[in-house]
Design an enzyme around this catalytic site. Structure first.
Site, mmCIF file in Angstrom:
data_model
loop_
_atom_site.group_PDB
_atom_site.id
_atom_site.type_symbol
_atom_site.label_atom_id
_atom_site.label_comp_id
_atom_site.label_asym_id
_atom_site.label_seq_id
_atom_site.Cartn_x
_atom_site.Cartn_y
_atom_site.Cartn_z
ATOM 1 N N GLY A 1 0.789 -1.239 0.000
ATOM 2 C CA GLY A 1 0.000 0.000 0.000
ATOM 3 C C GLY A 1 0.814 1.279 0.000
ATOM 4 N N SER A 2 2.085 1.206 -0.441
ATOM 5 C CA SER A 2 2.880 2.448 -0.429
ATOM 6 C C SER A 2 2.344 3.447 -1.450
ATOM 7 C CB SER A 2 4.364 2.158 -0.665
ATOM 8 O OG SER A 2 4.590 1.657 -1.956
ATOM 9 N N ASN B 1 -5.526 1.772 -13.249
ATOM 10 C CA ASN B 1 -4.582 0.840 -12.629
ATOM 11 C C ASN B 1 -3.170 1.277 -12.985
ATOM 12 O OD1 ASN B 1 -3.654 -1.554 -11.325
ATOM 13 N ND2 ASN B 1 -3.446 -2.552 -13.327
ATOM 14 N N HIS C 1 0.742 -0.383 -13.598
ATOM 15 C CA HIS C 1 1.501 -1.620 -13.773
ATOM 16 C C HIS C 1 2.987 -1.269 -13.818
ATOM 17 C CE1 HIS C 1 2.026 -5.809 -14.850
ATOM 18 N NE2 HIS C 1 2.975 -5.385 -15.674
HETATM 19 C C1 GRF Z 1 3.345 -1.371 -7.599
HETATM 20 O O1 GRF Z 1 4.601 -1.620 -8.141
HETATM 21 C C2 GRF Z 1 2.302 -1.274 -8.672
HETATM 22 O O2 GRF Z 1 2.808 -0.855 -9.897
HETATM 23 C C3 GRF Z 1 1.832 -2.688 -8.809
HETATM 24 O O3 GRF Z 1 1.906 -3.232 -7.513
HETATM 25 C C4 GRF Z 1 2.857 -2.523 -6.745
HETATM 26 C C5 GRF Z 1 2.190 -2.090 -5.486
HETATM 27 O O4 GRF Z 1 3.082 -1.574 -4.543
HETATM 28 N N1 GRF Z 1 0.548 -2.746 -9.435
HETATM 29 P P1 GRF Z 1 2.521 -0.917 -3.220
HETATM 30 O O5 GRF Z 1 1.576 -1.913 -2.575
HETATM 31 O O6 GRF Z 1 1.818 0.335 -3.611
HETATM 32 O O7 GRF Z 1 3.710 -0.644 -2.353
#
Ligand code: GRF
Length: 190
Positions: A13-14, A103, A105
């Protein structure tokens, strides 16, 4: 008028926290709800610390979608952001937010995308293929994983001595810098 955002996150969730902080002082956009499909998601702790309402829904609820859609409506959510969300979005929610659900990616789609391509698997695949660059793709959400219309892409270098971790750090930096701004731009155009 203020636009309420819901963020969907399955893990750390960063990005969710970064987006929430970005909009904290905004008079136009508010992160009103964080939803997850994993009870273990660290995103839940982050949302509690930030004082943002959050909720966990089990697999059955994500398959059906009706209760989640009702919750989104009760919070008057106008825009949905996926940030590391791994469950499939039910059709009724997709249909309720046309061009209003995005979204991110961690690669340059269509490269290294699709079902099962998430987290370190993406960066491992980039390194295995010997790509010279990677980056992020922000796209509208659709019925097919990672196949919605692309909104923006940002690139970074892949270094010869990169590991999945070092590459992930570089890609995350792009996410933190650009995802909130792109979301803001899209909402301003609604
Ligand atoms: C990110 O790298 C995003 O691109 C992908 O999942 C990861 C999530 O990271 N879809 P976080 O949970 O936001 O730290």
């Amino acid at each position: 008028m203020i636009t309420n955002i819901a963020i969907l996150a399955s893990g750390n969730g960063s990005n969710a926290e970064n987006i929430a902080r970005h909009f904290m002082s905004s008079p136009k956009v508010k992160v009103a709800l964080i939803l997850t499909n994993s009870q273990k998601a660290y995103a839940l702790k982050r949302s509690r610390d930030l004082g943002i309402p959050c909720a966990y829904f089990s697999k059955e609820f994500w398959q059906d979608g009706q209760a989640i859609l009702s919750l989104l409506r009760s919070y008057q959510i106008g825009f949905v952001v996926l940030a590391g969300f791994l469950a499939k979005i039910p059709d009724i929610i997709l249909q309720a937010y046309p061009q209003r659900m995005v979204n991110i990616h961690p690669s340059l789609l269509p490269l290294h995308g699709g079902k099962g391509m998430y987290g370190d698997r993406v960066h491992e695949d980039v390194l295995r293929c010997g790509d010279k660059e990677s980056g992020i793709t922000i796209h509208y959400t659709s019925e097919v994983y990672d196949a919605g219309q692309i909104i923006a892409q940002y690139h970074c270098e892949v270094k010869p001595d990169d590991t999945p971790d070092t590459l992930a750090t570089r890609v995350h930096a792009l996410e933190y810098e650009y995802y909130p701004r792109v979301i803001e731009g899209l909402i301003m155009k609604l």
